[in-house]
Design a protein around this motif. Structure first.
Motif, mmCIF file in Angstrom:
data_model
loop_
_atom_site.group_PDB
_atom_site.id
_atom_site.type_symbol
_atom_site.label_atom_id
_atom_site.label_comp_id
_atom_site.label_asym_id
_atom_site.label_seq_id
_atom_site.Cartn_x
_atom_site.Cartn_y
_atom_site.Cartn_z
ATOM 1 N N UNK A 92 32.016 6.367 -31.942
ATOM 2 C CA UNK A 92 31.057 5.816 -30.984
ATOM 3 C C UNK A 92 29.886 5.218 -31.744
ATOM 4 N N UNK A 93 29.497 4.001 -31.396
ATOM 5 C CA UNK A 93 28.312 3.369 -31.992
ATOM 6 C C UNK A 93 27.543 2.651 -30.897
ATOM 7 N N UNK A 94 26.234 2.817 -30.886
ATOM 8 C CA UNK A 94 25.435 2.146 -29.864
ATOM 9 C C UNK A 94 24.053 2.747 -29.735
ATOM 10 N N UNK A 95 23.368 2.389 -28.670
ATOM 11 C CA UNK A 95 22.002 2.824 -28.420
ATOM 12 C C UNK A 95 21.946 4.327 -28.172
ATOM 13 N N UNK A 96 21.029 4.998 -28.881
ATOM 14 C CA UNK A 96 20.964 6.454 -28.815
ATOM 15 C C UNK A 96 20.395 6.966 -27.499
ATOM 16 N N UNK A 97 19.752 6.109 -26.718
ATOM 17 C CA UNK A 97 19.065 6.576 -25.514
ATOM 18 C C UNK A 97 20.032 6.958 -24.407
ATOM 19 N N UNK A 98 21.070 6.139 -24.206
ATOM 20 C CA UNK A 98 21.978 6.378 -23.092
ATOM 21 C C UNK A 98 23.419 6.637 -23.517
ATOM 22 N N UNK A 99 23.903 5.878 -24.470
ATOM 23 C CA UNK A 99 25.344 5.832 -24.748
ATOM 24 C C UNK A 99 25.947 7.184 -25.113
ATOM 25 N N UNK A 100 25.402 7.954 -26.068
ATOM 26 C CA UNK A 100 26.068 9.193 -26.466
ATOM 27 C C UNK A 100 26.257 10.173 -25.311
ATOM 28 N N UNK A 101 25.227 10.363 -24.502
ATOM 29 C CA UNK A 101 25.314 11.319 -23.402
ATOM 30 C C UNK A 101 26.361 10.897 -22.389
ATOM 31 N N UNK A 149 34.213 17.343 -33.266
ATOM 32 C CA UNK A 149 33.027 17.007 -34.056
ATOM 33 C C UNK A 149 33.044 17.729 -35.397
ATOM 34 N N UNK A 150 33.439 18.985 -35.383
ATOM 35 C CA UNK A 150 33.430 19.787 -36.610
ATOM 36 C C UNK A 150 34.437 19.278 -37.624
ATOM 37 N N UNK A 151 35.559 18.770 -37.155
ATOM 38 C CA UNK A 151 36.609 18.273 -38.058
ATOM 39 C C UNK A 151 36.488 16.771 -38.319
ATOM 40 N N UNK A 152 35.345 16.185 -37.908
ATOM 41 C CA UNK A 152 35.060 14.757 -38.107
ATOM 42 C C UNK A 152 36.068 13.851 -37.398
ATOM 43 N N UNK A 153 36.669 14.350 -36.330
ATOM 44 C CA UNK A 153 37.504 13.500 -35.491
ATOM 45 C C UNK A 153 36.701 12.897 -34.352
ATOM 46 N N UNK A 154 35.435 13.268 -34.258
ATOM 47 C CA UNK A 154 34.487 12.637 -33.329
ATOM 48 C C UNK A 154 33.245 12.303 -34.145
ATOM 49 N N UNK A 155 32.994 11.009 -34.352
ATOM 50 C CA UNK A 155 31.861 10.572 -35.167
ATOM 51 C C UNK A 155 31.028 9.560 -34.391
ATOM 52 N N UNK A 156 29.724 9.613 -34.609
ATOM 53 C CA UNK A 156 28.827 8.692 -33.913
ATOM 54 C C UNK A 156 27.875 8.033 -34.901
ATOM 55 N N UNK A 157 27.466 6.824 -34.556
ATOM 56 C CA UNK A 157 26.403 6.119 -35.284
ATOM 57 C C UNK A 157 25.536 5.459 -34.233
ATOM 58 N N UNK A 158 24.363 6.030 -34.019
ATOM 59 C CA UNK A 158 23.486 5.539 -32.948
ATOM 60 C C UNK A 158 22.113 5.219 -33.516
#
Length: 530
Positions: A481-490, A519-528
């Motif tokens: 997931x990559x995008x704006x930290x305000x709305x996208x991750x939640x 998340x712990x196994x790095x199969x869910x990664x984010x850049x926000x």
């Protein structure tokens, strides 16, 4: 028993020390002391030999000089014929009050101005070394030629988004999908000119920088010698929003009574709401503040510039291309930041606006940059699918990933992309569609403004829940997931939780545990980003 006697003597120029002395006198009387409070010029100093307990309250004025009403006492106390034991029976304390009309913290550096400009070749390091000897870094960036600067949003779209390409031939730069490029921006010529005018600086003058204390490194990134133009245009962040400490130091440097009073108010604890209203909320810049306090700005010693104004920090951008698809080229997707506050002039992002202003079609353009690993790492195993969610410019790192994986012959590439309108901000539409046609990509789009009900990527995730669950749970896919930290991750996380429960049949607690395991196994990664 008689009450103990306390004498409070004050030396005051503007009344501050007198006020403090009178407060001490009131506190002494509350504690049943016999208190007298007097100005130093109204007290017969010869009587000090009979005083058992004295508090001196002294202020400073001008450049650390004694106030007028204590000059006589000062001369008396330093008389050579005064016996050394004359006041030995007296217990005393001294309360010193500084005056903000002069700078009482020495500057970290000294700018020694040169009478003549140095010989050619010892100026700006960026110009002197387009091909650094080692890997490019912040200390020695690579001056990359800009070869393209194209607007990729439609003419009626509210936002200017640029696809910018650099040539990195001869740079020794290498990168992989998920890496980021750091770019060192410059101030605009108009802002540099205005800053020099307000502070009375000559942009053509050269100086040598020296640390005031031994062992303190000289400011990194500045050439020796350096021009004022280079210092202001490429080093001092005059477009940043100043912090409270800026106003504190500015008040110390101010020779103007009214401006100094206002600066002290803005830097005080009780003035923080006013400071927020004046500076933080409207995003007023260092330059604009200095223009609002012209008498103070014009009196700032050059030695204090590096204490007062922070260095321009580099800006990070996700790399939007793969070396496997475009050898010796590096592309970024840049949304030009511009917004309005109550101030007349729109607020503009320093780096994005500077990049957008550069036109390689008008002549050679070089941009200082270097590369570092990013927050996203893609699987090395060729059969691991990837699910990528990148609304807006958040799609940039996934374009690099798709290009890289396609060049390596890897399939299982699923991209969720969202924007407002298909014909205005659908970045790389033709490229995605061609990859779809070849069977290299599964593309899921969400055009939020093309129907009455807004549709975003999180809605598409829910709609395609069975596919998402199959890829994650049965085929071991990685989710990005990559995008704006305000709305996208939640919102995306909530959509995934719904898929885990509705399609996977997990309880809420089990779904949360499943997500945590990804998340712990790095199969869910984010850049926000904010």
């Amino acid at each position: 028993m008689p009450a103990p006697q306390l004498l409070v003597l004050f030396g005051s120029q503007t009344g501050t020390a007198q006020d403090a002395a009178e407060r001490l006198g009131r506190e002494g009387r509350r504690r049943r002391l016999g208190c007298r409070v007097q100005a130093l010029d109204s007290y017969a100093v010869a009587h000090l030999i009979r005083e058992p307990l004295v508090v001196f309250v002294c202020a400073t004025t001008g450049q650390g000089d004694p106030p007028d009403n204590m000059k006589g006492f000062w001369r008396f106390i330093f008389r050579k014929n005064l016996p050394s034991a004359a006041l030995c029976q007296m217990d005393f304390a001294v309360l010193g009050l500084g005056d903000s009309s002069y700078a009482n913290l020495p500057s970290r550096f000294i700018l020694h101005f040169l009478q003549e400009a140095p010989s050619a070749g010892c100026e700006e390091p960026h110009e002197a070394s387009p091909h650094p000897p080692g890997p490019p870094s912040e200390a020695q960036p690579f001056l990359a030629p800009m070869v393209a600067n194209q607007r990729v949003t439609g003419p009626s779209h509210f936002q200017d988004v640029r696809l910018i390409e650099f040539d990195i031939t001869g740079s020794s730069i290498s990168f992989a999908a998920g890496d980021v490029v750091l770019i060192q921006p410059s101030n605009t010529a108009a802002h540099v000119q205005r800053f020099c005018q307000v502070l009375g600086l000559d942009p053509k003058q050269y100086f040598v920088l020296r640390a005031r204390e031994a062992g303190v490194p000289v400011a990194p990134g500045l050439p020796q010698p350096c021009s004022v133009l280079h210092l202001v245009s490429q080093y001092l962040d005059i477009a940043s929003v100043p912090r409270r400490s800026f106003f504190e130091l500015l008040a110390c440097l101010s020779p103007h009574e009214l401006e100094r009073e206002k600066l002290l108010e803005l830097s005080s604890a009780r003035g923080q709401e006013e400071l927020c209203e004046y500076c933080s909320r409207p995003r007023r810049t260092v330059l604009e503040v200095l223009c609002d306090f012209p008498h103070t700005a014009g009196a700032i010693p050059a030695d204090y510039l590096l204490d007062l104004i922070p260095r321009i920090r580099p800006r990070a951008f996700s790399i939007a291309s793969s070396l496997l698809a475009r050898p010796m080229k590096l592309q970024i997707l840049v949304a030009v930041v511009q917004y309005q506050t109550r101030l007349k002039e729109p607020r503009r992002g320093l780096c994005s606006s500077w990049l957008a202003s550069l036109d390689p079609g008008q002549g050679p353009v070089r941009v200082p940059l270097w590369v570092r690993p990013g927050g996203l790492s893609f699987p090395e195993t060729p059969d691991t699918p990837v699910i990528m969610v990148g609304p807006g410019t958040g799609v940039a790192p996934f374009r690099a990933a798709v290009q890289e994986r396609v060049a390596q012959g890897r399939t299982g590439n699923v991209l969720f992309f969202g924007c407002r309108w298909r014909d205005q901000d659908f970045f790389w539409e033709a490229e995605w569609q061609e990859l779809e046609r070849k069977g290299c990509l599964t593309l899921v789009t969400a055009f939020s403004r093309e129907q009455e009900r807004k549709v975003y990527v999180q809605h598409r995730l829910r709609e395609l829940g069975p596919l998402v669950w199959e890829l994650l749970d049965l085929r071991g896919a990685c989710f990005y997931l990559a995008g704006n930290a305000k709305y996208v991750p939640t919102e995306v996380t909530e959509a995934l939780m719904s898929v885990f429960q509705e399609v996977g049949g997990l309880s809420h607690s089990d779904a949360a545990a499943y997500l945590a395991r990804l998340q712990r196994t790095l199969r869910f990664q984010t850049e926000t980003w904010a």
